[in-house]
Design a protein around this motif. Structure first.
Motif, short mmCIF file in Angstrom:
data_model
loop_
_atom_site.label_atom_id
_atom_site.label_comp_id
_atom_site.label_asym_id
_atom_site.label_seq_id
_atom_site.Cartn_x
_atom_site.Cartn_y
_atom_site.Cartn_z
N SER A 244 42.37 32.17 24.83
CA SER A 244 42.31 31.32 26.02
C SER A 244 43.50 30.38 26.00
CB SER A 244 41.00 30.51 26.03
OG SER A 244 40.99 29.60 27.10
N HIS A 245 44.37 30.53 27.01
CA HIS A 245 45.53 29.64 27.11
C HIS A 245 46.09 29.72 28.53
CE1 HIS A 245 47.80 33.35 26.71
NE2 HIS A 245 47.29 33.55 25.53
N SER A 246 47.05 28.87 28.82
CA SER A 246 47.57 28.78 30.19
C SER A 246 48.31 30.04 30.62
CB SER A 246 48.51 27.57 30.30
OG SER A 246 49.59 27.69 29.40
N ARG A 247 48.80 30.85 29.65
CA ARG A 247 49.52 32.08 30.00
C ARG A 247 48.59 33.26 30.22
NH1 ARG A 247 52.00 30.21 25.61
NH2 ARG A 247 51.39 32.02 24.37
N ASN A 248 47.30 33.07 30.00
CA ASN A 248 46.33 34.13 30.24
C ASN A 248 46.04 34.18 31.74
OD1 ASN A 248 44.03 35.79 30.49
ND2 ASN A 248 43.21 35.13 28.51
N LEU A 249 46.75 35.06 32.45
CA LEU A 249 46.66 35.08 33.91
C LEU A 249 45.32 35.61 34.39
CD1 LEU A 249 50.27 36.32 34.80
CD2 LEU A 249 49.40 33.98 34.64
N ARG A 250 44.69 36.47 33.64
CA ARG A 250 43.35 36.94 34.04
C ARG A 250 42.35 35.78 33.96
NH1 ARG A 250 43.72 42.65 30.57
NH2 ARG A 250 45.82 43.13 31.35
N GLU A 251 42.51 34.96 32.96
CA GLU A 251 41.67 33.76 32.85
C GLU A 251 41.96 32.81 34.01
OE1 GLU A 251 40.98 29.89 29.91
OE2 GLU A 251 42.09 31.64 29.16
N ARG A 252 43.22 32.68 34.38
CA ARG A 252 43.58 31.79 35.49
C ARG A 252 42.91 32.23 36.78
NH1 ARG A 252 49.85 31.05 36.71
NH2 ARG A 252 49.77 30.38 34.52
N GLY A 253 42.91 33.55 37.03
CA GLY A 253 42.24 34.06 38.22
C GLY A 253 40.75 33.75 38.22
N TYR A 254 40.12 33.92 37.05
CA TYR A 254 38.69 33.61 36.88
C TYR A 254 38.43 32.13 37.17
CZ TYR A 254 34.71 32.11 33.94
OH TYR A 254 33.56 31.52 33.46
N ARG A 255 39.23 31.26 36.60
CA ARG A 255 39.02 29.82 36.77
C ARG A 255 39.23 29.39 38.23
NH1 ARG A 255 38.72 26.54 32.29
NH2 ARG A 255 39.07 27.51 30.26
N ASP A 256 40.21 29.97 38.89
CA ASP A 256 40.48 29.61 40.29
C ASP A 256 39.30 29.95 41.19
OD1 ASP A 256 42.94 28.64 39.61
OD2 ASP A 256 44.08 30.36 40.37
N VAL A 257 38.73 31.13 40.98
CA VAL A 257 37.60 31.55 41.82
C VAL A 257 36.39 30.66 41.58
CG1 VAL A 257 35.93 33.41 42.24
CG2 VAL A 257 38.37 33.93 42.07
N LEU A 258 36.12 30.33 40.32
CA LEU A 258 34.96 29.47 40.03
C LEU A 258 35.18 28.06 40.55
CD1 LEU A 258 33.55 30.42 36.51
CD2 LEU A 258 33.09 31.40 38.76
N ALA A 259 36.41 27.58 40.47
CA ALA A 259 36.70 26.23 40.99
C ALA A 259 36.43 26.18 42.48
CB ALA A 259 38.14 25.86 40.69
N ALA A 260 36.83 27.23 43.20
CA ALA A 260 36.59 27.27 44.65
C ALA A 260 35.11 27.36 44.96
CB ALA A 260 37.33 28.47 45.25
N ALA A 261 34.33 27.96 44.06
CA ALA A 261 32.89 28.11 44.28
C ALA A 261 32.10 26.93 43.72
CB ALA A 261 32.40 29.41 43.63
N GLY A 262 32.78 25.98 43.08
CA GLY A 262 32.09 24.82 42.51
C GLY A 262 31.27 25.15 41.28
N ILE A 263 31.71 26.13 40.50
CA ILE A 263 30.99 26.55 39.29
C ILE A 263 31.84 26.21 38.07
CG2 ILE A 263 30.00 28.52 38.04
CD1 ILE A 263 29.69 29.92 40.76
N ASP A 264 31.22 25.64 37.04
CA ASP A 264 31.94 25.32 35.81
C ASP A 264 32.24 26.60 35.03
OD1 ASP A 264 31.91 22.59 36.31
OD2 ASP A 264 29.98 22.30 35.27
N PRO A 265 33.47 26.76 34.55
CA PRO A 265 33.81 27.96 33.77
C PRO A 265 33.22 27.90 32.36
CG PRO A 265 35.68 26.49 33.85
CD PRO A 265 34.63 25.88 34.75
#
Length: 298
Positions: free
Chosen positions: A187-208
């Motif tokens: 898990s780190h800032s360069r993990n782009l698959r993780e970034r996509g996951y976090r962006d979608v949850l942030a938009a849905a108001g769900i904690d990752p």
């Protein structure tokens, strides 16, 4: 001639009744030669079972027509498929592959780089996933990576990982998941698959919720680590986006041992879509990478 050693160019010339220079010209297709001369040389080569020294011939032209490929291990389905596709792409350019496995060790990667340079490869494709190795910056050969950031000046060929992470997470939410967790190797800032996951949850108001299972752990330890961390998730999480299909397979094993029905009680999406994993787990939903296109481009 001793049958235990390779025949020499001079012996081919003697058998054909021509000079060594003429044999060399036939082998390299240089200058005008009569068909009769070519036939005599070809017959001598066949009779002696002579194999030209390809390395020596290539070095005369300052090329070996060989490309080095550095991967973590071809025992993993994704990297096995990468090796096949890279070799197929190189064959179209009359180039050969020199395959090296780093096994998750930076010292092994440095050693194989030294070996590739000593063998005068024309270029290197690196898909290893160790911590950055500075040795690449000192190479004279062209370097291209597959899904690995080494330096700004080194081309990195990869799928749209962030988009893929978004698609996987959106699918889980669309299918009714309310608390999807991410299982990834790092898990780190360069993990782009993780970034996509976090962006979608942030938009849905769900904690990752992010679970890490190191890519290079021995298999038994890897399985135990994943099981313990997934046990700690339940009953909070009701789905998992795994950033590669082997991690997804481990999650599915865990759901079977815990008696969780997939996709009814628990949902799983992977990432990669190799042929091997499609055959082994045909029911796994996964984001499929264009592996052949990535390798051809690299």
């Amino acid at each position: 001639m001793n049958p235990q050693r390779e025949p020499r160019l001079a012996e081919v010339a003697e058998r054909a009744g021509v000079s060594v220079t003429t044999v060399s010209r036939v082998l390299n297709n240089r200058g005008y030669l009569s068909q009769q001369t070519k036939d005599k040389v070809a017959q001598a080569i066949d009779e002696l079972n002579y194999h030209p020294n390809q390395v020596a011939r290539s070095l005369l032209g300052h090329r070996t027509n060989t490309i080095g490929l550095v991967l973590p291990t071809v025992a993993l389905p994704f990297y096995g498929e990468v090796a096949v596709e890279v070799e197929n792409a190189l064959a179209e350019h009359q180039c050969q592959l020199l395959l090296c496995n780093s096994f998750g060790r930076s010292d092994r990667e440095r050693a194989v780089l030294d070996m590739l340079v000593a063998n005068r490869v024309d270029g290197i494709i690196s898909g290893a996933h160790n911590d950055p190795v500075d040795d690449y910056s000192r190479l004279r050969q062209p370097v291209v990576t597959i899904d690995r950031e080494l330096a700004p000046h080194i081309p990195n060929v990869r799928a749209q990982n962030e988009t893929g992470g978004r698609l996987a997470t959106e699918l889980l939410l669309k299918r009714g998941a309310r608390r999807p967790a991410l299982v990834t190797s790092r898990s780190h800032s360069r993990n782009l698959r993780e970034r996509g996951y976090r962006d979608v949850l942030a938009a849905a108001g769900i904690d990752p919720t992010v679970v890490t299972v190191d890519f290079h752990l021995p298999e038994a330890e890897r399985a135990r680590t994943m099981e313990a961390k997934l046990d700690a998730l339940t009953p909070q999480a009701d789905a998992v986006f795994a950033t590669d299909d082997l991690l997804a397979a481990g999650v599915l094993d865990w759901t079977r041992r815990r008696g969780l029905e997939v996709p009814g009680q628990f949902k799983v999406v992977g990432f990669d879509g190799t042929l091997a994993m499609q055959r082994a787990l045909p029911g796994l939903s996964t984001v499929r990478q264009p592996i052949a296109q990535i390798c051809q481009t690299a």
